[in-house]
Design a protein around this motif. Sequence first.
Motif, short mmCIF file in Angstrom:
data_model
loop_
_atom_site.label_atom_id
_atom_site.label_comp_id
_atom_site.label_asym_id
_atom_site.label_seq_id
_atom_site.Cartn_x
_atom_site.Cartn_y
_atom_site.Cartn_z
N MET A 199 0.83 -1.21 0.00
CA MET A 199 0.00 0.00 0.00
C MET A 199 0.86 1.26 0.00
O MET A 199 0.65 2.18 -0.79
CB MET A 199 -0.91 -0.02 1.23
N ASN A 210 -4.96 7.24 0.06
CA ASN A 210 -3.63 7.51 0.62
C ASN A 210 -2.80 8.39 -0.32
O ASN A 210 -2.07 9.27 0.13
CB ASN A 210 -2.90 6.20 0.91
N THR A 270 -2.63 2.61 7.59
CA THR A 270 -2.71 1.31 6.91
C THR A 270 -2.56 0.17 7.91
O THR A 270 -3.26 -0.84 7.82
CB THR A 270 -1.64 1.20 5.81
#
Lengths: 288, 285
Positions: free
Chosen positions: B75, B162, B211
Amino acid sequence: MVTRNQPIRQPLTSTVVVNGVLVVAALYFLLPILWVLVAATKSPGELFSSFGLWFTDSPQAWLNLTNVFTQDGGIFTSWILNSILYSAVGALAATILSAACGYAIAKFPFRGRELLFSIVLGGVLVPATVIALPLYFLLNAVDLTGTYWSVLLPSMVSPFGVYLARIHANAAVPDEIIEAARIDGAGDLRIFGAIAARMMTPALVTIFLFQFVTIWNNYLLPLVMLNETKTFPLTLGLTLWNSQTQRDPMFYQLVVTGSALSAVLLVALMIGLQRFWKADLTAGATKG
Amino acid sequence: MVVPFAVMFAAFFIAPIVYAINDSLFSTKASGLGFGAPEKVFVLFDNYGAALGNPSFIESLGRLLAFAAIEVPLMVVTAVGLALLIDSAAARFPRIFRVVFFIPYGVPGVIAALLWGFLYIPATSPILQGLSSIGIDLNPLSTDSILFAIANIALWGFAGYNMLILIAALNAIPSELFEAAKIDGASEWSITWRIKLPLVRPSVVLVTVFTIIGTLQLFVEPLVLRPLTTAISSDYTPNLAAYNQSFSQGNPNLAAAMAVIVALLGFAFSFGFLRLVNRKGDRAW
Protein backbone atom coordinates in the motif's frame (compact mmCIF):
# COMPACT_ATOMS: atom_id res chain seq x y z
CA MET A 1 -0.88 23.20 -8.62
CA VAL A 2 1.02 20.38 -10.14
CA THR A 3 1.99 22.32 -13.22
CA ARG A 4 4.00 24.87 -11.37
CA ASN A 5 7.30 23.00 -11.49
CA GLN A 6 6.82 21.85 -15.05
CA PRO A 7 9.78 22.66 -17.27
CA ILE A 8 9.06 23.41 -20.91
CA ARG A 9 10.17 20.10 -22.32
CA GLN A 10 10.59 16.67 -20.79
CA PRO A 11 12.69 13.88 -22.23
CA LEU A 12 10.42 11.75 -24.42
CA THR A 13 11.26 8.43 -22.75
CA SER A 14 10.37 9.58 -19.25
CA THR A 15 7.09 11.07 -20.51
CA VAL A 16 6.19 7.76 -22.14
CA VAL A 17 7.16 5.68 -19.09
CA VAL A 18 5.43 7.93 -16.54
CA ASN A 19 2.20 8.21 -18.51
CA GLY A 20 2.31 4.55 -19.47
CA VAL A 21 2.41 3.54 -15.82
CA LEU A 22 -0.37 6.01 -14.99
CA VAL A 23 -2.60 4.60 -17.74
CA VAL A 24 -2.03 1.03 -16.58
CA ALA A 25 -2.86 2.09 -13.01
CA ALA A 26 -6.02 3.83 -14.24
CA LEU A 27 -7.13 0.64 -16.01
CA TYR A 28 -6.54 -1.31 -12.80
CA PHE A 29 -8.66 1.09 -10.74
CA LEU A 30 -11.45 1.18 -13.33
CA LEU A 31 -11.53 -2.52 -14.18
CA PRO A 32 -13.99 -3.78 -11.53
CA ILE A 33 -16.28 -0.83 -12.18
CA LEU A 34 -16.26 -1.37 -15.94
CA TRP A 35 -16.86 -5.06 -15.36
CA VAL A 36 -19.88 -4.49 -13.14
CA LEU A 37 -21.40 -1.92 -15.52
CA VAL A 38 -21.14 -4.38 -18.41
CA ALA A 39 -22.31 -7.29 -16.25
CA ALA A 40 -25.39 -5.33 -15.19
CA THR A 41 -26.68 -5.58 -18.77
CA LYS A 42 -26.62 -9.38 -18.91
CA SER A 43 -29.00 -12.19 -18.04
CA PRO A 44 -28.04 -14.40 -15.08
CA GLY A 45 -26.98 -17.13 -17.53
CA GLU A 46 -24.88 -14.84 -19.70
CA LEU A 47 -23.11 -13.59 -16.59
CA PHE A 48 -21.23 -16.88 -16.45
CA SER A 49 -21.01 -17.72 -20.12
CA SER A 50 -20.02 -14.53 -21.97
CA PHE A 51 -16.82 -12.51 -22.07
CA GLY A 52 -16.79 -10.28 -18.98
CA LEU A 53 -15.73 -7.00 -20.53
CA TRP A 54 -18.06 -6.86 -23.50
CA PHE A 55 -21.81 -6.68 -24.02
CA THR A 56 -23.88 -9.57 -25.32
CA ASP A 57 -26.21 -9.37 -28.33
CA SER A 58 -29.27 -9.01 -26.15
CA PRO A 59 -28.54 -6.45 -23.44
CA GLN A 60 -31.24 -6.31 -20.78
CA ALA A 61 -30.15 -3.50 -18.50
CA TRP A 62 -33.71 -2.22 -18.13
CA LEU A 63 -35.09 -5.62 -17.15
CA ASN A 64 -32.30 -6.05 -14.56
CA LEU A 65 -32.98 -2.61 -13.11
CA THR A 66 -36.70 -3.35 -12.89
CA ASN A 67 -35.93 -6.64 -11.14
CA VAL A 68 -33.68 -4.94 -8.61
CA PHE A 69 -36.32 -2.38 -7.74
CA THR A 70 -39.22 -4.84 -7.54
CA GLN A 71 -37.52 -7.75 -5.71
CA ASP A 72 -38.83 -8.34 -2.16
CA GLY A 73 -41.48 -5.64 -2.55
CA GLY A 74 -39.13 -2.91 -3.70
CA ILE A 75 -36.86 -3.14 -0.66
CA PHE A 76 -33.87 -1.90 -2.67
CA THR A 77 -35.34 1.61 -2.67
CA SER A 78 -35.55 1.48 1.14
CA TRP A 79 -31.92 0.39 1.31
CA ILE A 80 -30.80 3.34 -0.82
CA LEU A 81 -32.89 5.76 1.24
CA ASN A 82 -31.59 4.22 4.49
CA SER A 83 -28.00 4.57 3.31
CA ILE A 84 -28.63 8.22 2.42
CA LEU A 85 -30.35 8.80 5.77
CA TYR A 86 -27.59 7.18 7.85
CA SER A 87 -24.83 8.92 5.89
CA ALA A 88 -26.36 12.38 5.56
CA VAL A 89 -27.77 12.75 9.09
CA GLY A 90 -24.79 11.02 10.72
CA ALA A 91 -22.27 13.11 8.79
CA LEU A 92 -24.14 16.37 9.42
CA ALA A 93 -24.31 15.76 13.16
CA ALA A 94 -20.68 14.59 13.20
CA THR A 95 -19.60 17.76 11.41
CA ILE A 96 -21.39 20.07 13.85
CA LEU A 97 -20.15 18.17 16.92
CA SER A 98 -16.54 17.97 15.76
CA ALA A 99 -16.51 21.57 14.54
CA ALA A 100 -17.70 22.87 17.91
CA CYS A 101 -15.27 20.68 19.82
CA GLY A 102 -12.30 21.35 17.54
CA TYR A 103 -12.99 25.09 17.60
CA ALA A 104 -13.25 25.12 21.38
CA ILE A 105 -10.02 23.16 21.78
CA ALA A 106 -8.30 25.56 19.40
CA LYS A 107 -9.59 28.80 20.89
CA PHE A 108 -10.37 28.35 24.60
CA PRO A 109 -7.47 27.56 26.91
CA PHE A 110 -9.48 25.43 29.34
CA ARG A 111 -8.05 23.02 31.84
CA GLY A 112 -7.31 19.57 30.45
CA ARG A 113 -7.69 20.52 26.81
CA GLU A 114 -4.43 18.91 25.72
CA LEU A 115 -5.41 15.75 27.59
CA LEU A 116 -8.81 15.77 25.87
CA PHE A 117 -7.19 16.27 22.48
CA SER A 118 -4.76 13.40 23.08
CA ILE A 119 -7.59 11.08 24.06
CA VAL A 120 -9.57 12.07 20.95
CA LEU A 121 -6.48 11.49 18.79
CA GLY A 122 -6.04 8.10 20.41
CA GLY A 123 -9.60 7.41 19.26
CA VAL A 124 -8.43 7.66 15.64
CA LEU A 125 -6.20 4.65 16.29
CA VAL A 126 -8.81 2.38 17.89
CA PRO A 127 -10.03 -0.28 15.43
CA ALA A 128 -13.76 0.03 14.70
CA THR A 129 -14.28 -3.65 15.48
CA VAL A 130 -13.17 -3.14 19.06
CA ILE A 131 -15.96 -0.58 19.44
CA ALA A 132 -18.74 -2.26 17.47
CA LEU A 133 -19.09 -5.55 19.36
CA PRO A 134 -19.27 -4.13 22.90
CA LEU A 135 -21.42 -1.27 21.63
CA TYR A 136 -24.02 -3.84 20.64
CA PHE A 137 -24.29 -5.07 24.22
CA LEU A 138 -24.39 -1.54 25.61
CA LEU A 139 -27.15 -0.42 23.24
CA ASN A 140 -28.96 -3.68 23.79
CA ALA A 141 -29.15 -2.85 27.48
CA VAL A 142 -31.06 0.35 26.65
CA ASP A 143 -33.19 -1.35 23.98
CA LEU A 144 -31.77 0.63 21.08
CA THR A 145 -30.42 -2.24 18.98
CA GLY A 146 -32.37 -2.84 15.80
CA THR A 147 -33.40 0.81 15.55
CA TYR A 148 -32.17 3.52 13.22
CA TRP A 149 -30.61 5.20 16.26
CA SER A 150 -28.26 2.25 16.86
CA VAL A 151 -26.47 3.10 13.62
CA LEU A 152 -27.02 6.86 13.59
CA LEU A 153 -25.78 7.73 17.07
CA PRO A 154 -22.36 6.00 16.88
CA SER A 155 -21.90 7.48 13.38
CA MET A 156 -22.07 10.98 14.82
CA VAL A 157 -18.71 10.65 16.52
CA SER A 158 -15.70 11.48 14.36
CA PRO A 159 -12.40 11.91 16.22
CA PHE A 160 -10.69 12.62 12.90
CA GLY A 161 -13.20 15.44 12.37
CA VAL A 162 -12.24 17.05 15.68
CA TYR A 163 -8.61 16.81 14.65
CA LEU A 164 -9.23 18.52 11.30
CA ALA A 165 -11.50 21.14 12.87
CA ARG A 166 -8.91 22.09 15.47
CA ILE A 167 -6.13 22.43 12.91
CA HIS A 168 -8.34 24.47 10.63
CA ALA A 169 -9.78 26.70 13.36
CA ASN A 170 -6.21 27.54 14.38
CA ALA A 171 -5.30 28.46 10.83
CA ALA A 172 -8.48 30.13 9.56
CA VAL A 173 -10.07 31.95 12.50
CA PRO A 174 -7.91 34.85 13.77
CA ASP A 175 -8.07 35.58 17.51
CA GLU A 176 -8.55 39.29 16.75
CA ILE A 177 -11.92 38.63 15.13
CA ILE A 178 -13.12 36.67 18.14
CA GLU A 179 -11.94 39.51 20.42
CA ALA A 180 -13.71 42.11 18.29
CA ALA A 181 -16.96 40.14 18.31
CA ARG A 182 -16.73 39.77 22.08
CA ILE A 183 -16.29 43.50 22.53
CA ASP A 184 -19.38 43.96 20.38
CA GLY A 185 -21.19 41.83 22.92
CA ALA A 186 -21.57 38.54 21.03
CA GLY A 187 -21.68 35.36 23.09
CA ASP A 188 -19.31 32.47 22.38
CA LEU A 189 -22.01 30.33 20.77
CA ARG A 190 -23.03 33.17 18.50
CA ILE A 191 -19.41 33.87 17.55
CA PHE A 192 -18.97 30.22 16.67
CA GLY A 193 -22.24 29.91 14.75
CA ALA A 194 -22.21 33.22 12.90
CA ILE A 195 -18.51 33.92 12.36
CA ALA A 196 -16.13 31.03 13.03
CA ALA A 197 -18.25 28.35 11.36
CA ARG A 198 -18.36 30.42 8.16
CA MET A 199 -14.62 30.90 8.15
CA MET A 200 -14.19 27.17 8.67
CA THR A 201 -16.59 26.21 5.87
CA PRO A 202 -14.05 24.48 3.60
CA ALA A 203 -12.91 22.29 6.51
CA LEU A 204 -16.51 21.57 7.48
CA VAL A 205 -17.35 20.40 3.95
CA THR A 206 -14.32 18.11 4.01
CA ILE A 207 -15.26 16.66 7.39
CA PHE A 208 -18.82 16.11 6.15
CA LEU A 209 -17.71 14.34 2.97
CA PHE A 210 -15.20 12.06 4.68
CA GLN A 211 -17.71 11.10 7.35
CA PHE A 212 -20.45 10.62 4.72
CA VAL A 213 -18.32 8.13 2.79
CA THR A 214 -17.17 6.43 6.01
CA ILE A 215 -20.77 5.84 7.09
CA TRP A 216 -21.88 4.88 3.56
CA ASN A 217 -19.10 2.27 3.39
CA ASN A 218 -19.59 0.99 6.93
CA TYR A 219 -20.61 -2.62 7.17
CA LEU A 220 -19.71 -3.96 10.58
CA LEU A 221 -21.80 -1.52 12.64
CA PRO A 222 -25.10 -2.10 10.79
CA LEU A 223 -24.31 -5.82 10.60
CA VAL A 224 -24.00 -5.98 14.36
CA MET A 225 -26.87 -3.63 15.18
CA LEU A 226 -29.69 -4.26 12.71
CA ASN A 227 -31.90 -7.28 12.29
CA GLU A 228 -34.85 -6.07 10.21
CA THR A 229 -34.20 -5.90 6.49
CA LYS A 230 -36.21 -2.73 6.06
CA THR A 231 -33.72 -0.80 8.23
CA PHE A 232 -30.69 -2.11 6.31
CA PRO A 233 -28.32 0.17 4.40
CA LEU A 234 -27.23 -0.82 0.88
CA THR A 235 -24.08 -2.65 1.95
CA LEU A 236 -25.95 -4.96 4.29
CA GLY A 237 -28.83 -5.45 1.86
CA LEU A 238 -26.58 -6.49 -1.00
CA THR A 239 -24.75 -9.06 1.14
CA LEU A 240 -28.16 -10.38 2.20
CA TRP A 241 -29.00 -11.00 -1.47
CA ASN A 242 -25.52 -12.37 -2.03
CA SER A 243 -26.09 -14.96 0.70
CA GLN A 244 -29.12 -16.25 -1.25
CA THR A 245 -27.27 -16.95 -4.48
CA GLN A 246 -26.75 -20.59 -3.44
CA ARG A 247 -30.50 -21.04 -3.28
CA ASP A 248 -31.38 -19.19 -6.46
CA PRO A 249 -28.80 -18.13 -9.07
CA MET A 250 -31.10 -15.27 -10.11
CA PHE A 251 -29.76 -13.43 -7.09
CA TYR A 252 -26.34 -13.16 -8.77
CA GLN A 253 -27.81 -10.74 -11.27
CA LEU A 254 -29.58 -8.79 -8.51
CA VAL A 255 -26.30 -8.47 -6.61
CA VAL A 256 -24.43 -7.38 -9.73
CA THR A 257 -26.97 -4.78 -10.82
CA GLY A 258 -27.40 -3.54 -7.25
CA SER A 259 -23.62 -3.20 -6.86
CA ALA A 260 -23.41 -1.35 -10.17
CA LEU A 261 -26.08 1.10 -8.99
CA SER A 262 -24.44 1.72 -5.63
CA ALA A 263 -21.03 2.20 -7.25
CA VAL A 264 -22.48 4.64 -9.78
CA LEU A 265 -24.23 6.64 -7.05
CA LEU A 266 -21.11 7.29 -5.01
CA VAL A 267 -18.77 7.69 -7.95
CA ALA A 268 -21.12 10.38 -9.27
CA LEU A 269 -21.09 12.06 -5.86
CA MET A 270 -17.29 11.94 -5.70
CA ILE A 271 -16.71 13.29 -9.18
CA GLY A 272 -19.42 15.92 -8.75
CA LEU A 273 -17.96 17.16 -5.47
CA GLN A 274 -14.39 16.64 -6.59
CA ARG A 275 -13.28 20.15 -5.81
CA PHE A 276 -14.42 19.79 -2.22
CA TRP A 277 -12.11 16.87 -1.53
CA LYS A 278 -9.54 19.27 -0.23
CA ALA A 279 -6.86 16.94 0.83
CA ASP A 280 -4.55 19.88 1.53
CA LEU A 281 -6.44 20.09 4.81
CA THR A 282 -5.12 16.72 5.76
CA ALA A 283 -1.70 17.81 4.56
CA GLY A 284 -1.80 20.79 6.88
CA ALA A 285 -2.97 18.41 9.55
CA THR A 286 0.03 16.15 9.19
CA LYS A 287 2.31 19.05 9.85
CA GLY A 288 0.31 20.38 12.79
CA MET B 1 -19.07 23.60 23.16
CA VAL B 2 -16.82 20.69 23.95
CA VAL B 3 -19.56 19.03 25.94
CA PRO B 4 -21.81 17.61 23.17
CA PHE B 5 -18.92 15.91 21.42
CA ALA B 6 -17.35 14.82 24.70
CA VAL B 7 -20.62 13.20 25.82
CA MET B 8 -21.07 11.37 22.51
CA PHE B 9 -17.40 10.37 22.48
CA ALA B 10 -17.69 9.01 26.01
CA ALA B 11 -20.90 7.12 25.21
CA PHE B 12 -19.94 5.61 21.85
CA PHE B 13 -16.15 5.37 22.09
CA ILE B 14 -14.90 5.22 25.66
CA ALA B 15 -17.81 3.27 27.14
CA PRO B 16 -17.57 0.36 24.67
CA ILE B 17 -13.82 0.12 25.24
CA VAL B 18 -14.24 0.10 29.01
CA TYR B 19 -17.09 -2.38 28.63
CA ALA B 20 -14.95 -4.64 26.45
CA ILE B 21 -12.02 -4.58 28.86
CA ASN B 22 -14.32 -5.22 31.81
CA ASP B 23 -16.18 -7.96 29.96
CA SER B 24 -12.94 -9.68 29.03
CA LEU B 25 -12.17 -10.17 32.73
CA PHE B 26 -15.41 -12.01 33.49
CA SER B 27 -16.96 -15.25 32.46
CA THR B 28 -20.58 -16.32 32.48
CA LYS B 29 -21.07 -19.65 34.17
CA ALA B 30 -24.25 -21.62 34.53
CA SER B 31 -24.90 -21.98 38.24
CA GLY B 32 -25.48 -25.32 39.91
CA LEU B 33 -26.85 -27.93 37.54
CA GLY B 34 -27.70 -25.40 34.89
CA PHE B 35 -30.87 -24.26 36.65
CA GLY B 36 -31.33 -20.66 37.66
CA ALA B 37 -29.77 -17.58 36.13
CA PRO B 38 -26.20 -17.89 34.93
CA GLU B 39 -23.87 -15.83 37.06
CA LYS B 40 -20.97 -13.63 36.19
CA VAL B 41 -17.67 -14.73 37.65
CA PHE B 42 -14.52 -12.65 37.80
CA VAL B 43 -11.84 -14.69 36.08
CA LEU B 44 -9.07 -12.11 35.60
CA PHE B 45 -7.04 -13.16 32.55
CA ASP B 46 -8.69 -16.56 31.96
CA ASN B 47 -10.36 -15.37 28.74
CA TYR B 48 -7.04 -14.10 27.46
CA GLY B 49 -5.51 -17.43 28.36
CA ALA B 50 -8.34 -19.21 26.54
CA ALA B 51 -7.91 -17.01 23.47
CA LEU B 52 -4.14 -17.34 23.34
CA GLY B 53 -4.36 -21.05 24.13
CA ASN B 54 -6.68 -21.60 21.19
CA PRO B 55 -4.59 -22.85 18.24
CA SER B 56 -6.97 -21.52 15.61
CA PHE B 57 -6.95 -18.04 17.18
CA ILE B 58 -3.14 -18.07 17.26
CA GLU B 59 -3.24 -19.18 13.65
CA SER B 60 -5.54 -16.29 12.75
CA LEU B 61 -3.16 -13.87 14.48
CA GLY B 62 -0.28 -15.28 12.46
CA ARG B 63 -2.33 -14.96 9.29
CA LEU B 64 -3.09 -11.36 10.16
CA LEU B 65 0.61 -10.60 10.62
CA ALA B 66 1.41 -12.27 7.30
CA PHE B 67 -1.34 -10.22 5.68
CA ALA B 68 0.02 -7.01 7.23
CA ALA B 69 3.51 -7.90 5.99
CA ILE B 70 2.09 -8.06 2.44
CA GLU B 71 -0.43 -5.24 2.61
CA VAL B 72 1.39 -2.43 4.43
CA PRO B 73 4.50 -2.22 2.19
CA LEU B 74 2.39 -2.81 -0.93
CA MET B 75 0.00 0.00 0.00
CA VAL B 76 2.65 2.52 1.04
CA VAL B 77 4.87 1.91 -1.99
CA THR B 78 1.90 2.09 -4.38
CA ALA B 79 0.48 5.26 -2.81
CA VAL B 80 3.88 7.00 -2.75
CA GLY B 81 4.65 5.83 -6.28
CA LEU B 82 1.34 7.04 -7.72
CA ALA B 83 1.60 10.37 -5.89
CA LEU B 84 5.13 10.98 -7.20
CA LEU B 85 4.15 9.99 -10.75
CA ILE B 86 1.15 12.32 -10.77
CA ASP B 87 3.26 15.09 -9.26
CA SER B 88 6.11 14.56 -11.72
CA ALA B 89 6.63 17.06 -14.49
CA ALA B 90 6.22 14.37 -17.14
CA ALA B 91 2.64 13.48 -16.20
CA ARG B 92 -0.09 14.49 -18.64
CA PHE B 93 -3.62 15.09 -17.31
CA PRO B 94 -2.64 14.69 -13.62
CA ARG B 95 -6.09 15.86 -12.47
CA ILE B 96 -7.91 13.16 -14.40
CA PHE B 97 -5.62 10.42 -13.08
CA ARG B 98 -6.09 11.76 -9.57
CA VAL B 99 -9.88 11.44 -9.77
CA VAL B 100 -9.74 7.99 -11.39
CA PHE B 101 -7.39 6.60 -8.73
CA PHE B 102 -9.58 8.03 -5.97
CA ILE B 103 -12.88 6.61 -7.29
CA PRO B 104 -12.61 3.17 -5.61
CA TYR B 105 -12.57 4.90 -2.21
CA GLY B 106 -16.28 5.58 -2.77
CA VAL B 107 -17.05 1.91 -3.35
CA PRO B 108 -17.92 0.22 -0.02
CA GLY B 109 -15.49 -2.51 1.03
CA VAL B 110 -18.28 -5.06 0.86
CA ILE B 111 -19.15 -4.15 -2.73
CA ALA B 112 -15.45 -4.08 -3.65
CA ALA B 113 -15.05 -7.59 -2.24
CA LEU B 114 -18.16 -8.77 -4.12
CA LEU B 115 -16.87 -7.32 -7.40
CA TRP B 116 -13.37 -8.73 -7.03
CA GLY B 117 -14.96 -12.02 -6.02
CA PHE B 118 -16.47 -12.21 -9.50
CA LEU B 119 -13.09 -11.29 -10.98
CA TYR B 120 -11.43 -14.09 -9.00
CA ILE B 121 -13.56 -16.96 -10.36
CA PRO B 122 -12.74 -18.23 -13.86
CA ALA B 123 -16.41 -18.41 -14.93
CA THR B 124 -16.90 -14.65 -14.72
CA SER B 125 -13.41 -13.16 -14.79
CA PRO B 126 -12.22 -11.73 -18.12
CA ILE B 127 -8.68 -11.55 -16.71
CA LEU B 128 -8.51 -15.19 -15.71
CA GLN B 129 -10.13 -16.17 -19.03
CA GLY B 130 -7.57 -14.10 -20.92
CA LEU B 131 -4.66 -15.59 -18.98
CA SER B 132 -6.08 -19.06 -19.41
CA SER B 133 -6.26 -18.65 -23.20
CA ILE B 134 -2.52 -18.00 -23.29
CA GLY B 135 -1.90 -21.00 -21.09
CA ILE B 136 -1.66 -19.47 -17.63
CA ASP B 137 -4.16 -20.91 -15.18
CA LEU B 138 -4.43 -18.93 -11.98
CA ASN B 139 -6.65 -19.47 -8.99
CA PRO B 140 -6.45 -16.37 -6.80
CA LEU B 141 -8.75 -17.99 -4.23
CA SER B 142 -6.49 -20.97 -3.53
CA THR B 143 -4.92 -21.33 -0.11
CA ASP B 144 -1.54 -20.15 -1.42
CA SER B 145 -2.69 -16.89 -2.94
CA ILE B 146 -5.79 -15.95 -0.96
CA LEU B 147 -3.91 -13.43 1.20
CA PHE B 148 -2.68 -11.68 -1.95
CA ALA B 149 -6.20 -11.75 -3.35
CA ILE B 150 -7.48 -10.01 -0.22
CA ALA B 151 -4.55 -7.58 -0.17
CA ASN B 152 -5.40 -6.61 -3.74
CA ILE B 153 -8.97 -5.69 -2.75
CA ALA B 154 -7.74 -3.48 0.09
CA LEU B 155 -5.09 -1.92 -2.16
CA TRP B 156 -7.68 -1.18 -4.84
CA GLY B 157 -9.98 0.53 -2.36
CA PHE B 158 -7.55 2.68 -0.41
CA ALA B 159 -4.47 3.38 -2.54
CA GLY B 160 -6.14 6.42 -4.11
CA TYR B 161 -7.15 7.86 -0.75
CA ASN B 162 -3.63 7.51 0.62
CA MET B 163 -2.25 8.93 -2.61
CA LEU B 164 -4.42 12.02 -2.15
CA ILE B 165 -2.91 12.67 1.29
CA LEU B 166 0.58 12.39 -0.21
CA ILE B 167 -0.20 14.59 -3.22
CA ALA B 168 -1.46 17.28 -0.85
CA ALA B 169 1.83 17.08 1.05
CA LEU B 170 3.78 17.30 -2.23
CA ASN B 171 1.79 20.38 -3.25
CA ALA B 172 2.69 22.04 0.03
CA ILE B 173 6.43 21.98 -0.74
CA PRO B 174 7.52 25.54 -1.54
CA SER B 175 8.37 25.84 -5.23
CA GLU B 176 11.53 27.87 -4.48
CA LEU B 177 13.13 24.61 -3.42
CA PHE B 178 12.61 23.11 -6.86
CA GLU B 179 13.86 26.23 -8.60
CA ALA B 180 16.98 26.32 -6.46
CA ALA B 181 17.61 22.64 -7.12
CA LYS B 182 17.20 23.10 -10.85
CA ILE B 183 19.60 26.04 -10.91
CA ASP B 184 22.06 23.78 -9.13
CA GLY B 185 21.56 21.31 -12.00
CA ALA B 186 19.58 18.65 -10.13
CA SER B 187 17.73 16.13 -12.29
CA GLU B 188 14.03 15.31 -11.84
CA TRP B 189 15.19 12.00 -10.35
CA SER B 190 17.40 13.53 -7.70
CA ILE B 191 14.76 16.15 -6.89
CA THR B 192 12.37 13.29 -6.22
CA TRP B 193 14.81 11.43 -3.97
CA ARG B 194 16.53 14.33 -2.23
CA ILE B 195 13.72 16.88 -1.88
CA LYS B 196 10.24 15.45 -2.40
CA LEU B 197 10.56 12.19 -0.47
CA PRO B 198 12.29 13.60 2.64
CA LEU B 199 9.80 16.48 2.81
CA VAL B 200 6.67 14.32 2.60
CA ARG B 201 8.05 11.90 5.16
CA PRO B 202 5.53 12.89 7.89
CA SER B 203 2.66 12.09 5.51
CA VAL B 204 4.21 8.77 4.56
CA VAL B 205 4.41 7.94 8.27
CA LEU B 206 0.75 8.93 8.71
CA VAL B 207 -0.34 6.78 5.76
CA THR B 208 1.65 3.85 7.13
CA VAL B 209 0.05 4.10 10.58
CA PHE B 210 -3.46 4.34 9.06
CA THR B 211 -2.71 1.31 6.91
CA ILE B 212 -1.46 -0.70 9.91
CA ILE B 213 -4.64 0.10 11.84
CA GLY B 214 -6.86 -0.68 8.85
CA THR B 215 -5.03 -3.90 8.12
CA LEU B 216 -5.54 -5.30 11.60
CA GLN B 217 -9.30 -4.83 11.24
CA LEU B 218 -9.47 -7.32 8.39
CA PHE B 219 -13.04 -8.60 8.44
CA VAL B 220 -15.28 -7.71 5.52
CA GLU B 221 -13.22 -9.11 2.64
CA PRO B 222 -12.77 -12.64 4.02
CA LEU B 223 -16.40 -12.64 5.12
CA VAL B 224 -17.61 -11.88 1.60
CA LEU B 225 -15.12 -14.16 -0.19
CA ARG B 226 -15.78 -17.08 2.14
CA PRO B 227 -18.64 -18.69 0.17
CA LEU B 228 -16.38 -18.74 -2.92
CA THR B 229 -13.50 -20.72 -1.48
CA THR B 230 -12.59 -23.33 1.08
CA ALA B 231 -9.39 -21.42 1.89
CA ILE B 232 -11.25 -19.15 4.34
CA SER B 233 -12.49 -20.58 7.63
CA SER B 234 -15.09 -19.06 9.94
CA ASP B 235 -12.31 -17.81 12.24
CA TYR B 236 -9.95 -16.77 9.46
CA THR B 237 -9.00 -13.46 11.09
CA PRO B 238 -9.11 -12.48 14.79
CA ASN B 239 -12.01 -10.13 14.07
CA LEU B 240 -14.02 -12.87 12.38
CA ALA B 241 -13.26 -15.13 15.31
CA ALA B 242 -14.41 -12.47 17.79
CA TYR B 243 -17.58 -11.85 15.77
CA ASN B 244 -18.39 -15.55 15.72
CA GLN B 245 -17.66 -16.00 19.41
CA SER B 246 -19.96 -13.12 20.16
CA PHE B 247 -22.90 -13.89 17.91
CA SER B 248 -22.91 -17.57 17.04
CA GLN B 249 -20.98 -19.21 19.87
CA GLY B 250 -22.59 -17.05 22.55
CA ASN B 251 -19.34 -16.24 24.29
CA PRO B 252 -19.07 -12.43 24.34
CA ASN B 253 -16.47 -12.53 27.13
CA LEU B 254 -14.01 -14.48 25.04
CA ALA B 255 -14.89 -12.24 22.07
CA ALA B 256 -14.09 -9.16 24.17
CA ALA B 257 -10.70 -10.60 25.09
CA MET B 258 -9.98 -11.29 21.42
CA ALA B 259 -10.98 -7.76 20.41
CA VAL B 260 -8.77 -6.27 23.10
CA ILE B 261 -5.82 -8.39 21.93
CA VAL B 262 -6.26 -7.05 18.38
CA ALA B 263 -6.46 -3.46 19.65
CA LEU B 264 -3.31 -3.90 21.77
CA LEU B 265 -1.54 -5.38 18.77
CA GLY B 266 -2.59 -2.34 16.75
CA PHE B 267 -1.27 0.07 19.37
CA ALA B 268 1.97 -1.88 19.72
CA PHE B 269 2.61 -1.83 15.99
CA SER B 270 1.61 1.82 15.50
CA PHE B 271 3.72 3.09 18.35
CA GLY B 272 6.55 0.69 17.57
CA PHE B 273 6.59 2.00 14.02
CA LEU B 274 6.45 5.63 15.18
CA ARG B 275 9.36 5.09 17.57
CA LEU B 276 11.34 3.38 14.86
CA VAL B 277 10.92 6.21 12.34
CA ASN B 278 11.50 8.89 14.96
CA ARG B 279 14.78 7.37 16.00
CA LYS B 280 15.81 7.03 12.39
CA GLY B 281 14.67 10.59 11.85
CA ASP B 282 17.07 11.89 14.47
CA ARG B 283 19.96 10.31 12.68
CA ALA B 284 19.10 11.00 9.08
CA TRP B 285 17.54 14.42 9.19
